[in-house]
Write a protein that holds these residues in place. Structure first.
Motif, PDB file in Angstrom:
ATOM      1  N   ILE A  12       6.356  31.584 -78.207  1.00 28.83           N
ATOM      2  CA  ILE A  12       7.461  31.063 -77.383  1.00 28.83           C
ATOM      3  C   ILE A  12       7.151  29.647 -76.910  1.00 28.83           C
ATOM      4  CG2 ILE A  12       8.679  31.358 -75.190  1.00 28.83           C
ATOM      5  CD1 ILE A  12       8.382  34.403 -75.645  1.00 28.83           C
ATOM      6  N   MET A  15       7.511  27.199 -79.643  1.00 31.84           N
ATOM      7  CA  MET A  15       8.924  26.904 -79.883  1.00 31.84           C
ATOM      8  C   MET A  15       9.468  25.934 -78.845  1.00 31.84           C
ATOM      9  SD  MET A  15      10.766  30.408 -81.004  1.00 31.84           S
ATOM     10  CE  MET A  15      12.407  29.853 -80.608  1.00 31.84           C
ATOM     11  N   ALA A  16       9.043  26.153 -77.623  1.00 28.96           N
ATOM     12  CA  ALA A  16       9.559  25.313 -76.538  1.00 28.96           C
ATOM     13  C   ALA A  16       9.190  23.859 -76.745  1.00 28.96           C
ATOM     14  CB  ALA A  16       9.024  25.825 -75.202  1.00 28.96           C
ATOM     15  N   PHE A  17       8.020  23.621 -77.314  1.00 27.10           N
ATOM     16  CA  PHE A  17       7.569  22.238 -77.464  1.00 27.10           C
ATOM     17  C   PHE A  17       7.870  21.647 -78.836  1.00 27.10           C
ATOM     18  CE2 PHE A  17       5.096  23.619 -73.804  1.00 27.10           C
ATOM     19  CZ  PHE A  17       5.355  22.561 -72.946  1.00 27.10           C
ATOM     20  N   ALA A  18       8.273  22.530 -79.782  1.00 32.79           N
ATOM     21  CA  ALA A  18       8.553  22.011 -81.122  1.00 32.79           C
ATOM     22  C   ALA A  18       9.769  21.102 -81.044  1.00 32.79           C
ATOM     23  CB  ALA A  18       8.797  23.156 -82.078  1.00 32.79           C
ATOM     24  N   ASP A  19       9.566  19.845 -81.342  1.00 32.57           N
ATOM     25  CA  ASP A  19      10.653  18.869 -81.203  1.00 32.57           C
ATOM     26  C   ASP A  19      11.720  19.139 -82.253  1.00 32.57           C
ATOM     27  OD1 ASP A  19      11.714  16.715 -79.850  1.00 32.57           O
ATOM     28  OD2 ASP A  19      11.186  15.386 -81.530  1.00 32.57           O
ATOM     29  N   VAL A  21      13.535  21.693 -82.706  1.00 29.30           N
ATOM     30  CA  VAL A  21      13.821  23.071 -83.108  1.00 29.30           C
ATOM     31  C   VAL A  21      15.227  23.421 -82.640  1.00 29.30           C
ATOM     32  CG1 VAL A  21      13.250  25.492 -82.703  1.00 29.30           C
ATOM     33  CG2 VAL A  21      11.440  23.818 -83.022  1.00 29.30           C
ATOM     34  N   GLY A  22      16.025  23.912 -83.558  1.00 29.10           N
ATOM     35  CA  GLY A  22      17.373  24.282 -83.160  1.00 29.10           C
ATOM     36  C   GLY A  22      18.184  23.041 -82.863  1.00 29.10           C
ATOM     37  N   ASN A  23      18.806  22.503 -83.875  1.00 29.40           N
ATOM     38  CA  ASN A  23      19.645  21.341 -83.693  1.00 29.40           C
ATOM     39  C   ASN A  23      20.875  21.808 -82.936  1.00 29.40           C
ATOM     40  OD1 ASN A  23      20.590  18.861 -83.892  1.00 29.40           O
ATOM     41  ND2 ASN A  23      20.536  18.748 -86.130  1.00 29.40           N
ATOM     42  N   VAL A  24      20.940  21.499 -81.645  1.00 30.37           N
ATOM     43  CA  VAL A  24      21.882  22.188 -80.792  1.00 30.37           C
ATOM     44  C   VAL A  24      23.338  21.886 -81.141  1.00 30.37           C
ATOM     45  CG1 VAL A  24      22.568  22.652 -78.450  1.00 30.37           C
ATOM     46  CG2 VAL A  24      20.176  22.270 -78.969  1.00 30.37           C
ATOM     47  N   ASN A  25      23.707  20.646 -81.315  1.00 29.51           N
ATOM     48  CA  ASN A  25      25.030  20.433 -81.908  1.00 29.51           C
ATOM     49  C   ASN A  25      24.922  19.427 -83.049  1.00 29.51           C
ATOM     50  OD1 ASN A  25      24.691  18.283 -80.290  1.00 29.51           O
ATOM     51  ND2 ASN A  25      26.562  18.526 -79.108  1.00 29.51           N
ATOM     52  N   THR A  27      25.901  16.774 -84.794  1.00 29.75           N
ATOM     53  CA  THR A  27      26.772  15.612 -84.845  1.00 29.75           C
ATOM     54  C   THR A  27      26.116  14.522 -85.667  1.00 29.75           C
ATOM     55  OG1 THR A  27      25.800  15.081 -82.731  1.00 29.75           O
ATOM     56  CG2 THR A  27      28.075  15.857 -82.731  1.00 29.75           C
ATOM     57  N   LYS A  28      26.961  13.677 -86.223  1.00 27.91           N
ATOM     58  CA  LYS A  28      26.422  12.524 -86.928  1.00 27.91           C
ATOM     59  C   LYS A  28      26.064  11.453 -85.908  1.00 27.91           C
ATOM     60  CE  LYS A  28      28.130  10.881 -90.868  1.00 27.91           C
ATOM     61  NZ  LYS A  28      29.177  10.420 -91.789  1.00 27.91           N
ATOM     62  N   VAL A  29      25.073  10.659 -86.250  1.00 27.91           N
ATOM     63  CA  VAL A  29      24.713   9.577 -85.334  1.00 27.91           C
ATOM     64  C   VAL A  29      25.808   8.510 -85.369  1.00 27.91           C
ATOM     65  CG1 VAL A  29      23.115   7.669 -85.007  1.00 27.91           C
ATOM     66  CG2 VAL A  29      22.246   9.957 -85.379  1.00 27.91           C
TER      67      VAL A  29
ATOM     68  N   ASP B  77      16.446  18.161 -75.997  1.00 25.52           N
ATOM     69  CA  ASP B  77      15.164  18.008 -76.701  1.00 25.52           C
ATOM     70  C   ASP B  77      14.794  19.260 -77.478  1.00 25.52           C
ATOM     71  OD1 ASP B  77      15.240  18.255 -73.914  1.00 25.52           O
ATOM     72  OD2 ASP B  77      13.635  16.801 -73.607  1.00 25.52           O
ATOM     73  N   ASN B  78      15.066  20.445 -76.914  1.00 21.78           N
ATOM     74  CA  ASN B  78      14.901  21.644 -77.725  1.00 21.78           C
ATOM     75  C   ASN B  78      15.691  22.810 -77.154  1.00 21.78           C
ATOM     76  OD1 ASN B  78      13.296  23.421 -76.033  1.00 21.78           O
ATOM     77  ND2 ASN B  78      11.685  21.882 -76.252  1.00 21.78           N
ATOM     78  N   ILE B  79      15.764  23.863 -77.945  1.00 26.12           N
ATOM     79  CA  ILE B  79      16.715  24.931 -77.635  1.00 26.12           C
ATOM     80  C   ILE B  79      16.296  25.750 -76.414  1.00 26.12           C
ATOM     81  CG2 ILE B  79      15.748  26.738 -79.114  1.00 26.12           C
ATOM     82  CD1 ILE B  79      18.754  27.128 -80.042  1.00 26.12           C
ATOM     83  N   VAL B  80      15.003  25.806 -76.129  1.00 23.67           N
ATOM     84  CA  VAL B  80      14.549  26.588 -74.977  1.00 23.67           C
ATOM     85  C   VAL B  80      14.965  25.897 -73.681  1.00 23.67           C
ATOM     86  CG1 VAL B  80      12.570  27.584 -73.805  1.00 23.67           C
ATOM     87  CG2 VAL B  80      12.637  27.559 -76.294  1.00 23.67           C
ATOM     88  N   CYS B 126      23.486  11.461 -80.216  1.00 24.25           N
ATOM     89  CA  CYS B 126      24.523  10.770 -81.006  1.00 24.25           C
ATOM     90  C   CYS B 126      24.206   9.285 -81.178  1.00 24.25           C
ATOM     91  CB  CYS B 126      25.875  10.900 -80.318  1.00 24.25           C
ATOM     92  SG  CYS B 126      26.436  12.605 -80.180  1.00 24.25           S
TER      93      CYS B 126
END
Lengths: 449, 183
Positions: A12, A15-19, A21-25, A27-29, B77-80, B126
């Motif tokens: 856990i 995961m919390a520190f993995a930069d 992880v989980g592209n939250v939305n 969007t294109k830059v 920065d991350n999902i957590v 973005c």
């Protein structure tokens, strides 16, 4: 079991520190178009006819080169405390401000503005309006409390260098007659920011070359009370500048301007420039050991200036931090100043110069202690007039510290011998004798002459 | 023996399906609770929504592209961190709505604290382009050089003060009156 829990926790945490992880939305830059907007072009076209000087200034500036337009500095949201209420240009939906505050400049020059606000310059405006004695001098003694005319001494004099708290009328323009327009260094703006970049980098060229020349400072640092430009001209540094300064290289990038671009320093070189290992700074107080302007010179142990930050927080006008200097202390400040000297001078001659300079400051303090003791004694015995400007003792005391004493101290530490001596200690020596005579007479008679 | 193997496989398949449904459910939940329609379920958010709708970030631009509330108001920065902050905001703001008096807040004063609730990681999600030092991007990069070099300790909204909500001051005044707004 414990092992499994540890493993789970590790996963856990990883995961919390993995930069990323989980592209939250997803969007294109986005890329923003930085060219002049149609509205900005419209400003320029119209103002080239209405105010050709402004557009000509801007055209030759670095800002124009980088596509920083009228809009970038003058356009504000309609709900901004700086906004002129009417749309400009007409029916464009756009709002502008006639004022451009340091907050606007800090959008691109954040470091410079922050450093400026940590310097003594930042309290220039607000401190005047926070002190009872200053207010009385401007509006009562000089302005004669005249119902219509009492603002003029401050508006035409003090505020032009110091700045003021700028208030807007209902239409969004600065209230006239109070001291706007000005080039005062410590204006406090309706958006909560304090300062004035254009004091040294005049609008609309905002030129670095202009600010590096002594004339940038000389428009305020002159005259009987702090003749800094006169002292500079009196010094060998000034002599060399006046002889050949027109041939020097003035437009090197910040932090690279150093010898041999010049053969002698200007005000900016010693107090701001990135000479030797020093970084460029807009905090002009950070290399100063003493507060030479004060009635009694103390070492600058106060850290950063506070006035601008207090004003930003709750709009309070304060006298600021009179001991503002280098946060690492007065000796660190002196060490930084010596770094500048050492670009051209040996350590030995640098140290010797400051030993003499410091001695002259302490000698002044010695005079001042005596004068202050007499002043306090007379005050305690009721032997001072309430109107200090009609009391010979208080007048001489004022000139001792505010005029002659400053010349003595500043002349010594800036290498201006005529000011350290004839306009300085010689006059102070005369003052103390006059004060002593008045003091003795008043104590003897128990009356004010 | 064969039975246990079958059972294990079944567990994995069923687990996978259940997991997928849950994951999609959570994703859908995150999505639904991220935009202005959800946030304005608490009516106190109306002025913010109205100002946002008028802003470039709220779709008032050439292409209608818009950032959702959470694009700026949650860390990216991350999902957590994202999920944690979302949960905290949900609980705290819900509690304030139910038991507090947000209509009496000095909202103008709160605007000045925007760096507390707008996250640079959201902006950079973005606007990462400003970080690129390439010829056709120099103007944008120069203005942000001190930020990326960490020469200054400022967040995006300390310079871009009015970003996201056009003329929010007017909308706040319309809803709450002058009483709750400082100058």
């Amino acid at each position: 079991m414990l092992k499994k829990i540890i493993l789970a926790l590790t996963c856990i945490t990883a995961m919390a520190f993995a930069d990323g992880v989980g592209n939250v939305n997803l969007t294109k830059v986005i890329k923003v178009d930085r060219n002049l907007s149609p509205l900005a072009k419209k400003c320029i076209e119209c103002h080239a006819e209405k105010t050709p000087g402004i557009v000509a200034d801007w055209k030759s500036s670095r800002h124009a080169h980088a596509s920083v337009s009228c809009m970038d500095c003058h356009a504000v949201p309609a709900d901004s405390p700086m906004a002129i209420q009417k749309e400009h240009p007409k029916d464009s939906g756009n709002h502008v401000s006639i004022l451009v505050s340091p907050k606007t400049c800090s959008k691109c020059h954040a470091k410079e503005v922050e450093e400026f606000q940590q310097s003594g310059h930042a309290r220039g405006g607000v401190q005047m309006f926070a002190k009872k004695g200053m207010l009385e001098l401007m509006y009562h003694y000089e302005g004669r409390d005249h119902p219509d005319l009492k603002d003029s001494p401050a508006a035409t004099g003090c505020v032009q260098c110091h700045g003021l708290e700028i208030k807007l009328d209902k239409a969004g323009y600065p209230i006239p007659g109070k001291g706007w327009p000005n080039y005062g260094i410590g204006n406090a703006y309706p958006d909560g920011s304090v300062g004035s970049c254009k004091s040294c980098h005049s609008s609309h060229t905002f030129d670095i070359v202009e600010a590096r020349k002594p004339s940038a400072c000389a428009s305020c640092h002159l005259g009987p009370d702090h003749p800094n430009i006169e002292i500079f001209n009196n010094s060998m540094h000034g002599k060399i500048f006046n002889t050949e300064g027109n041939k020097w290289k003035w437009d090197s990038a910040p932090d690279t301007w150093d010898v041999p671009d010049f053969r002698a320093p200007t005000c900016a070189t010693c107090h701001m420039s990135g000479v030797n290992d020093l970084n460029t700074t807009h905090n002009v107080s950070v290399r100063l050991k003493w507060n030479l302007w004060a009635p009694h010179s103390k070492q600058r142990t106060g850290g950063f200036e506070t006035a601008a930050f207090d004003y930003a927080k709750d709009g309070k006008l304060t006298a600021g931090n009179v001991l503002a200097g280098n946060p690492a202390g007065p000796e660190a400040a002196r060490a930084e100043m010596k770094q500048v000297c050492k670009s051209c001078h040996s350590t030995k001659s640098t140290d010797s110069f400051f030993i003499s300079g410091d001695m002259h400051v302490e000698l002044y303090n010695n005079y001042h202690s005596e004068a202050k003791a007499m002043l306090d004694d007379l005050k305690a015995k009721g032997l001072l007039k309430a109107d200090e400007w009609s009391d010979e003792f208080q007048r001489i005391y004022y000139h001792l510290w505010h005029h002659e004493g400053r010349r003595m101290r500043m002349g010594a530490l800036m290498g201006g011998p005529d000011y350290a001596h004839w306009h300085g200690v010689f006059e102070v020596q005369q003052d103390i004798r006059k004060l002593k005579d008045i003091y003795d007479a008043r104590i003897k008679s128990g009356k004010i002459e | 023996m064969r039975k246990t193997k079958l059972f294990t496989i079944a567990i994995f398949i069923i687990g996978g399906i259940v997991g997928l449904v849950f994951a999609l459910g959570i994703a859908q939940f995150m999505y639904v609770t991220g935009d202005d329609k959800f946030c304005v379920a608490c009516h106190i958010m109306e002025p913010m929504r109205d100002a946002y709708k008028n802003d470039i970030h709220g779709g008032n631009n050439k292409v209608g592209f818009k950032a959702e509330c959470v694009s700026c108001h949650l860390p990216h920065d991350n999902i957590v961190k994202y999920t944690y902050q979302k949960a905290v905001n949900g609980v705290v703001e819900g509690a304030i709505m139910l038991f507090g008096h947000p209509e009496k807040f000095d909202w103008e004063a709160r605007r000045k604290e925007s760096k507390r609730y707008v996250y640079d990681s959201g902006c950079m999600h973005c606007h990462g382009d400003v970080k690129n030092v390439i010829a056709d991007n120099m103007k944008a990069f120069l203005a942000h050089r001190d930020y990326f070099a960490k020469n200054i300790d400022k967040t995006c909204v300390e310079c871009h003060e009015h970003v996201g909500h056009k003329n929010l001051g007017f909308h706040l005044r319309d809803k709450f009156g002058d009483l709750n707004t400082t100058k």
